[in-house]
Scaffold this motif. Structure first.
Motif, PDB file in Angstrom:
ATOM      1  N   GLY A  76       2.511  10.018 130.005  1.00 19.78           N
ATOM      2  CA  GLY A  76       1.994  11.561 129.638  1.00 19.78           C
ATOM      3  C   GLY A  76       3.115  12.192 128.143  1.00 19.78           C
ATOM      4  N   VAL A  77       3.662  11.245 128.278  1.00 15.25           N
ATOM      5  CA  VAL A  77       5.095  11.778 127.367  1.00 15.25           C
ATOM      6  C   VAL A  77       4.013  10.591 126.143  1.00 15.25           C
ATOM      7  N   MET A  78       3.863   9.978 125.970  1.00 11.25           N
ATOM      8  CA  MET A  78       3.327   8.695 124.559  1.00 11.25           C
ATOM      9  C   MET A  78       2.631  10.069 124.361  1.00 11.25           C
ATOM     10  N   LEU A  79       1.826  10.599 125.255  1.00  5.86           N
ATOM     11  CA  LEU A  79       0.091  11.971 123.965  1.00  5.86           C
ATOM     12  C   LEU A  79       0.948  13.277 123.931  1.00  5.86           C
ATOM     13  N   PHE A  80       2.169  13.608 124.619  1.00  4.63           N
ATOM     14  CA  PHE A  80       2.477  14.498 124.303  1.00  4.63           C
ATOM     15  C   PHE A  80       3.226  14.334 123.215  1.00  4.63           C
ATOM     16  N   VAL A  81       4.732  13.710 122.659  1.00 13.69           N
ATOM     17  CA  VAL A  81       4.649  13.215 121.895  1.00 13.69           C
ATOM     18  C   VAL A  81       3.990  13.301 121.031  1.00 13.69           C
ATOM     19  N   MET A  82       3.474  12.163 120.842  1.00 12.12           N
ATOM     20  CA  MET A  82       1.599  12.533 119.101  1.00 12.12           C
ATOM     21  C   MET A  82       1.219  13.700 119.003  1.00 12.12           C
ATOM     22  N   LEU A  83       0.891  14.186 120.319  1.00  9.76           N
ATOM     23  CA  LEU A  83       0.544  15.836 119.939  1.00  9.76           C
ATOM     24  C   LEU A  83       1.510  16.119 119.421  1.00  9.76           C
ATOM     25  N   ALA A  84       2.761  16.559 119.582  1.00  6.61           N
ATOM     26  CA  ALA A  84       3.899  17.726 119.188  1.00  6.61           C
ATOM     27  C   ALA A  84       4.006  16.888 117.481  1.00  6.61           C
ATOM     28  N   GLY A  85       3.696  15.598 117.307  1.00  5.26           N
ATOM     29  CA  GLY A  85       3.664  14.873 115.329  1.00  5.26           C
ATOM     30  C   GLY A  85       2.601  15.781 114.979  1.00  5.26           C
ATOM     31  N   ILE A  86       1.647  15.637 115.678  1.00  6.07           N
ATOM     32  CA  ILE A  86       0.348  16.636 115.261  1.00  6.07           C
ATOM     33  C   ILE A  86       0.336  17.370 114.371  1.00  6.07           C
ATOM     34  N   GLU A  87       1.164  18.503 115.246  1.00  2.00           N
ATOM     35  CA  GLU A  87       1.441  20.016 115.189  1.00  2.00           C
ATOM     36  C   GLU A  87       2.282  19.924 113.797  1.00  2.00           C
ATOM     37  N   LEU A  88       3.064  19.542 113.510  1.00  3.21           N
ATOM     38  CA  LEU A  88       3.844  19.533 111.919  1.00  3.21           C
ATOM     39  C   LEU A  88       3.546  19.716 111.323  1.00  3.21           C
ATOM     40  N   ASP A  89       3.250  20.615 110.581  1.00  2.30           N
ATOM     41  CA  ASP A  89       2.580  21.406 109.505  1.00  2.30           C
ATOM     42  C   ASP A  89       3.768  21.250 108.009  1.00  2.30           C
ATOM     43  N   VAL A 258       1.328  11.218 111.298  1.00  2.00           N
ATOM     44  CA  VAL A 258       0.597  11.141 110.397  1.00  2.00           C
ATOM     45  C   VAL A 258      -0.589  10.984 110.282  1.00  2.00           C
ATOM     46  N   MET A 259      -1.335  12.129 111.699  1.00  2.00           N
ATOM     47  CA  MET A 259      -2.591  11.942 111.125  1.00  2.00           C
ATOM     48  C   MET A 259      -2.606  13.961 111.217  1.00  2.00           C
ATOM     49  N   ASP A 260      -3.835  14.041 110.970  1.00  2.00           N
ATOM     50  CA  ASP A 260      -4.212  15.363 110.097  1.00  2.00           C
ATOM     51  C   ASP A 260      -4.699  16.388 112.015  1.00  2.00           C
ATOM     52  N   ALA A 261      -4.119  17.446 112.156  1.00  2.00           N
ATOM     53  CA  ALA A 261      -4.829  18.148 112.654  1.00  2.00           C
ATOM     54  C   ALA A 261      -5.719  18.515 113.147  1.00  2.00           C
ATOM     55  N   GLU A 262      -6.580  18.693 111.486  1.00  2.00           N
ATOM     56  CA  GLU A 262      -8.447  18.276 110.626  1.00  2.00           C
ATOM     57  C   GLU A 262      -9.750  17.605 111.633  1.00  2.00           C
ATOM     58  N   TRP A 263      -8.735  16.411 111.360  1.00  2.00           N
ATOM     59  CA  TRP A 263      -9.435  15.379 111.917  1.00  2.00           C
ATOM     60  C   TRP A 263      -9.991  15.892 113.164  1.00  2.00           C
ATOM     61  N   PHE A 264      -9.181  16.570 114.357  1.00  2.00           N
ATOM     62  CA  PHE A 264      -9.227  16.809 115.129  1.00  2.00           C
ATOM     63  C   PHE A 264     -10.706  17.920 115.849  1.00  2.00           C
ATOM     64  N   GLY A 265      -9.965  19.130 115.273  1.00  2.00           N
ATOM     65  CA  GLY A 265      -9.973  20.312 115.439  1.00  2.00           C
ATOM     66  C   GLY A 265      -8.688  20.864 116.309  1.00  2.00           C
ATOM     67  N   GLN A 266      -8.917  22.206 115.757  1.00  2.00           N
ATOM     68  CA  GLN A 266      -7.638  22.988 116.533  1.00  2.00           C
ATOM     69  C   GLN A 266      -7.511  23.359 117.826  1.00  2.00           C
ATOM     70  N   GLU A 267      -8.564  23.366 118.021  1.00  2.81           N
ATOM     71  CA  GLU A 267      -8.726  24.107 119.490  1.00  2.81           C
ATOM     72  C   GLU A 267      -8.727  23.108 120.114  1.00  2.81           C
ATOM     73  N   LEU A 269      -7.124  19.884 120.143  1.00  2.10           N
ATOM     74  CA  LEU A 269      -5.792  19.917 120.079  1.00  2.10           C
ATOM     75  C   LEU A 269      -5.476  20.405 121.400  1.00  2.10           C
ATOM     76  N   ASP A 270      -5.699  21.784 121.168  1.00  2.74           N
ATOM     77  CA  ASP A 270      -4.919  22.552 122.213  1.00  2.74           C
ATOM     78  C   ASP A 270      -5.081  22.832 123.587  1.00  2.74           C
ATOM     79  N   ALA A 271      -6.612  21.912 123.489  1.00  7.81           N
ATOM     80  CA  ALA A 271      -7.105  22.036 124.922  1.00  7.81           C
ATOM     81  C   ALA A 271      -6.360  20.417 125.573  1.00  7.81           C
ATOM     82  N   LEU A 272      -6.236  19.589 124.249  1.00  8.82           N
ATOM     83  CA  LEU A 272      -5.848  18.622 124.831  1.00  8.82           C
ATOM     84  C   LEU A 272      -4.304  18.880 125.243  1.00  8.82           C
TER      85      LEU A 272
END
Length: 402
Positions: A76-89, A258-267, A269-272
């Motif tokens: 769970g924390v691996m997924l959470f931290v990855m998403l925190a990294g993706i959120e960086l703009d 190093v991932m772009d939020a645009e690859w997945f769609g912001q909505e 990503l927010d849902a995940l």
């Protein structure tokens, strides 16, 4: 009972207790559900439940159950931290680089100094510095724990205050994003193991090389394939970082940044992100609570938590006010920004877990940091909300940054 049955009882307690406290107690104004879950994790740990009901505690959280819970918590924390990294703009940060660097630097640097001073005081007493910590590692680790801003929790708080999409909210996110990068950079420095420096250098070179290949591959894949490849990338980066001695959560953050939020769609990503918070992170909070200890006495832990809270809040406010003077902010801006940036929550707990894993801090210091994180976040909404109302009456919040 079988291990499976006891595990399910533990899971029931993990999800039912915080929800009932949050819903029936109507704590949302000062303690969102995520904060209640953090506090309940501490209460269900050995310091409270283990002390008041030791037989029940040993029955419910036996070694087999704890191992299973820890496995779920790590994923769970691996997924959470990855998403925190993706959120960086970082693109937006670069666009407003003078303002962002000045504010982020001061709002990180001042509480870091305050936290280092608190750590220097704690070093005079036994039981706070970890067995494998050098003096500089304990000071820098504790100082950075006081300087952390919880970016994902900050987003939730900005949503609650209804300023997430307003200029003020976007500015605060830029400052927090830059601080987030610095926090993980400092953590990598703290984790640097001179006996494994070859491995660590090798991991960073391999990561940089594979990132180039990974990004080109992701740009060519369909969206459905990107999600699957992203999970594989997360696991590989986490393994590589842990093998190199940095910690698997550092790898998870690097995987996301190093991932772009645009690859997945912001909505999506927010849902995940919301689903990870709902389904997996409560288990992480409980497994975190199981690591708390009060062996040096409850009063000592609360005193240290108060000291660290003072360093964190006072440092953030001082840093924000210094930035306001340098950048000529309007009246009231510095106080609002400083209070929002001092909120801790999840990233603080992730950071403290890593320091504990590497034996840079003790369980008692870890417990004090958790109490500090909960107190820091609970202070935010009640103090910021009236300040925002006054600022909105002056037309401050809706104005763009200069």
């Amino acid at each position: 009972m079988s291990t499976t049955e006891i595990f399910l009882l533990a899971m029931l307690l993990i999800f039912v207790a915080p929800y009932l406290v949050w819903r029936l107690g109507k704590t949302d104004y000062f303690a969102p559900l995520v904060i209640v879950q953090i506090i309940m994790g501490i209460i269900l740990g050995p310091g409270v439940l283990g002390a008041t009901m030791p037989d029940y505690y040993k029955f419910l959280f036996n070694p087999d159950v704890v191992k299973t819970l820890n496995g779920i918590a790590q994923w769970g924390v691996m997924l959470f931290v990855m998403l925190a990294g993706i959120e960086l703009d970082l693109k937006t940060v670069w666009q407003y680089r003078r303002e962002s660097v000045t504010t982020a630097g001061l709002s990180l640097g001042v509480p870091l100094l305050f936290g280092c001073a608190a750590a220097l005081l704690l070093m005079n007493y036994q039981g706070w510095m970890g067995a494998k910590a050098a003096n500089w590692q304990f000071m820098l680790g504790t100082g950075m724990a006081c300087a952390v801003t919880a970016l994902p929790v900050l987003v939730l708080l900005l949503e609650k205050l209804d300023i997430l999409r307003q200029p003020m909210g976007q500015r605060i996110l830029r400052y927090a994003s830059l601080d987030d990068v610095a926090i993980w950079g400092v953590l990598a420095l703290i984790m640097l193991d001179w006996e494994r420096v070859g491995r660590q250098a090798g991991f960073l070179v391999a990561f940089a090389t594979l990132t180039f290949v990974f990004r080109r591959l992701m740009a060519r894949l369909d969206e459905s394939d990107r999600w699957y490849v992203a999970v594989i990338w997360l696991i590989a980066c986490s393994f590589g970082a842990d093998w190199a001695g940095l910690h698997f959560m550092v790898g998870a953050f690097l995987a996301g940044v190093v991932m772009d939020a645009e690859w997945f769609g912001q909505e999506k990503l927010d849902a995940l992100f919301k689903n990870v918070l709902l389904v997996l992170m409560p288990v992480f909070f409980l497994s975190t609570g199981l690591r708390t200890k009060w062996d040096l006495g409850g009063y000592s832990v609360f005193f240290v938590a108060g000291l660290l809270l003072f360093a964190s809040v006072g440092g953030k406010l001082a840093g924000a006010h210094l930035a306001g003077k340098v950048l000529n902010w309007k009246k009231g801006e510095a106080s609002i920004i400083g209070w929002l940036l001092q909120s801790k929550g999840l990233i603080e707990i992730v950071f403290a877990n890593i320091l504990l894993d590497k034996q840079i801090i003790t369980n008692e210091t870890f417990t004090a940091l958790l109490l500090m994180a909960a107190g820091s976040t609970m202070l935010t909404i009640p103090i910021v909300h009236p300040k925002l109302n006054r600022a909105q009456n002056r037309g401050l919040v809706g104005q763009a940054s200069s």
